[in-house]
Design a protein around this motif. Structure first.
Motif, PDB file in Angstrom:
ATOM      1  N   HIS A  73       0.862  -1.190   0.000  1.00  0.00           N
ATOM      2  CA  HIS A  73       0.000   0.000   0.000  1.00  0.00           C
ATOM      3  C   HIS A  73       0.894   1.234   0.000  1.00  0.00           C
ATOM      4  N   ASN A  74       0.601   2.176  -0.910  1.00  0.00           N
ATOM      5  CA  ASN A  74       1.484   3.342  -1.061  1.00  0.00           C
ATOM      6  C   ASN A  74       2.939   2.884  -1.149  1.00  0.00           C
ATOM      7  N   GLN A 124      11.672  -7.393  -3.576  1.00  0.00           N
ATOM      8  CA  GLN A 124      12.695  -8.318  -3.088  1.00  0.00           C
ATOM      9  C   GLN A 124      12.177  -9.162  -1.925  1.00  0.00           C
ATOM     10  N   ARG A 125      11.179  -8.642  -1.203  1.00  0.00           N
ATOM     11  CA  ARG A 125      10.574  -9.397  -0.098  1.00  0.00           C
ATOM     12  C   ARG A 125       9.424 -10.279  -0.572  1.00  0.00           C
ATOM     13  N   GLY A 126       9.095 -10.202  -1.859  1.00  0.00           N
ATOM     14  CA  GLY A 126       8.054 -11.063  -2.396  1.00  0.00           C
ATOM     15  C   GLY A 126       6.689 -10.435  -2.522  1.00  0.00           C
ATOM     16  N   VAL A 127       6.575  -9.119  -2.286  1.00  0.00           N
ATOM     17  CA  VAL A 127       5.287  -8.442  -2.466  1.00  0.00           C
ATOM     18  C   VAL A 127       4.852  -8.586  -3.925  1.00  0.00           C
ATOM     19  N   ARG A 128       3.572  -8.889  -4.130  1.00  0.00           N
ATOM     20  CA  ARG A 128       3.073  -9.136  -5.484  1.00  0.00           C
ATOM     21  C   ARG A 128       2.133  -8.053  -5.992  1.00  0.00           C
ATOM     22  N   VAL A 129       1.716  -7.117  -5.148  1.00  0.00           N
ATOM     23  CA  VAL A 129       0.869  -6.010  -5.598  1.00  0.00           C
ATOM     24  C   VAL A 129       1.543  -4.702  -5.211  1.00  0.00           C
ATOM     25  N   ILE A 130       1.814  -3.874  -6.209  1.00  0.00           N
ATOM     26  CA  ILE A 130       2.448  -2.574  -6.003  1.00  0.00           C
ATOM     27  C   ILE A 130       1.429  -1.485  -6.323  1.00  0.00           C
ATOM     28  N   GLU A 131       1.250  -0.568  -5.383  1.00  0.00           N
ATOM     29  CA  GLU A 131       0.293   0.524  -5.588  1.00  0.00           C
ATOM     30  C   GLU A 131       1.036   1.820  -5.898  1.00  0.00           C
ATOM     31  N   LEU A 132       0.605   2.487  -6.970  1.00  0.00           N
ATOM     32  CA  LEU A 132       1.178   3.770  -7.365  1.00  0.00           C
ATOM     33  C   LEU A 132       0.059   4.797  -7.507  1.00  0.00           C
ATOM     34  N   ASP A 133       0.193   5.927  -6.835  1.00  0.00           N
ATOM     35  CA  ASP A 133      -0.739   7.043  -7.014  1.00  0.00           C
ATOM     36  C   ASP A 133      -0.147   7.963  -8.077  1.00  0.00           C
ATOM     37  N   VAL A 174       0.969  -7.457  -9.758  1.00  0.00           N
ATOM     38  CA  VAL A 174      -0.156  -6.597 -10.117  1.00  0.00           C
ATOM     39  C   VAL A 174       0.204  -5.167  -9.729  1.00  0.00           C
ATOM     40  N   ILE A 175       0.074  -4.255 -10.666  1.00  0.00           N
ATOM     41  CA  ILE A 175       0.325  -2.839 -10.392  1.00  0.00           C
ATOM     42  C   ILE A 175      -1.022  -2.133 -10.331  1.00  0.00           C
ATOM     43  N   THR A 176      -1.361  -1.593  -9.173  1.00  0.00           N
ATOM     44  CA  THR A 176      -2.599  -0.823  -9.056  1.00  0.00           C
ATOM     45  C   THR A 176      -2.263   0.656  -9.205  1.00  0.00           C
ATOM     46  N   LEU A 177      -2.998   1.319 -10.061  1.00  0.00           N
ATOM     47  CA  LEU A 177      -2.749   2.727 -10.366  1.00  0.00           C
ATOM     48  C   LEU A 177      -3.924   3.560  -9.864  1.00  0.00           C
TER      49      LEU A 177
END
Length: 254
Positions: free
Chosen positions: A103-104, A126-135, A179-182
């Protein structure tokens, strides 16, 4: 009326543990390292554990029922395997899984005054997060796109820098999809620019649905080393931009 279950003392194993112990010990009631290894492989599914590792776990001593019971709940037998290898069924649709979500993802500190950077994104991947959120917001000159926490004092980072870092580090920790959430705060022109930026940056690894609506989520195994971006309206804004150009061309030709 319900009766309370019988409490066992620390040294008293319940019947289920006794049954397992007798199944994996010798006729004299002793569990050797070899017996323990069989238990770890067959019951706890630690299929790669070696004889030497098993010897180290029990400090090269045989186990009796009491010490086996203590081992089961001790530090040498954690509830989760230390291995990071995938051991679940990964062939189901994406909606069947819990996803490690950020998140953020771009913030280096608090949400009001910290810097925005691609460094936290890299660390998350690098820690394995699979969803990246970009505002995403227009930059100061309104001709390009920045990533920042809007209506705050956070300092922006260019969207393209974040996208390039995502591409480089997406599959360092896992081959499963990112998954990239925009969170979109853009004008239609900049939406179209982002759509082009995303498709050009990720190319063939970007998941693009073959139809406007999906009846089912794609199966996870088919999305390995792939990326998906949301919201889909960035894709439609690119189409809208092209349609507007065609309409303008028609007006000029009349």
């Amino acid at each position: 009326m319900f009766s309370k279950p019988k409490k066992h003392s620390v040294s008293e194993a319940p019947p289920e543990i006794k049954e397992i112990y007798h199944r994996y010990s010798d006729e004299g009631g002793i569990m050797t390292a070899s017996h323990l290894r069989s238990f770890l492989i067959e019951v706890q599914k630690e299929e790669k554990i070696t004889e030497e590792e098993t010897q180290a776990i029990i400090d090269h001593r045989d186990l009796n029922l009491e010490s086996f019971f203590k081992f089961l709940f001790g530090d040498n037998n954690p509830p989760l395997l230390p291995s990071t290898e995938v051991h679940q069924d990964m062939s189901l649709p994406l909606s069947h899984y819990y996803i490690f979500t950020g998140h953020n993802s771009y913030l280096t500190g608090n949400q009001l005054s910290s810097d925005c950077s691609d460094a936290p994104i890299i660390e998350a991947l690098q820690r394995g997060v699979r969803v990246i959120e970009l505002d995403i917001w227009p930059n100061d000159s309104k001709d390009d796109v920045d990533v920042l926490h809007g209506m705050t004092l956070t300092t922006p980072v260019a969207l393209i820098k974040c996208l390039l870092s995502i591409k480089e580090y997406a599959f360092v920790a896992s081959e499963y999809p990112v998954v990239i959430t925009l969170e979109d705060h853009l004008t239609p022109d900049l939406q179209a620019k982002v759509a082009q930026m995303v498709t050009q940056t990720f190319g063939d690894i970007l998941f693009c649905p073959t139809s406007e609506t999906l009846k089912d989520f794609p199966h996870l195994i088919h999305l390995k080393k792939g990326l998906s971006s949301q919201p889909s309206r960035l894709r439609s804004s690119l189409k809208l931009k092209k349609k507007r150009k065609r309409r303008n061309h028609r007006r000029e030709s009349l």
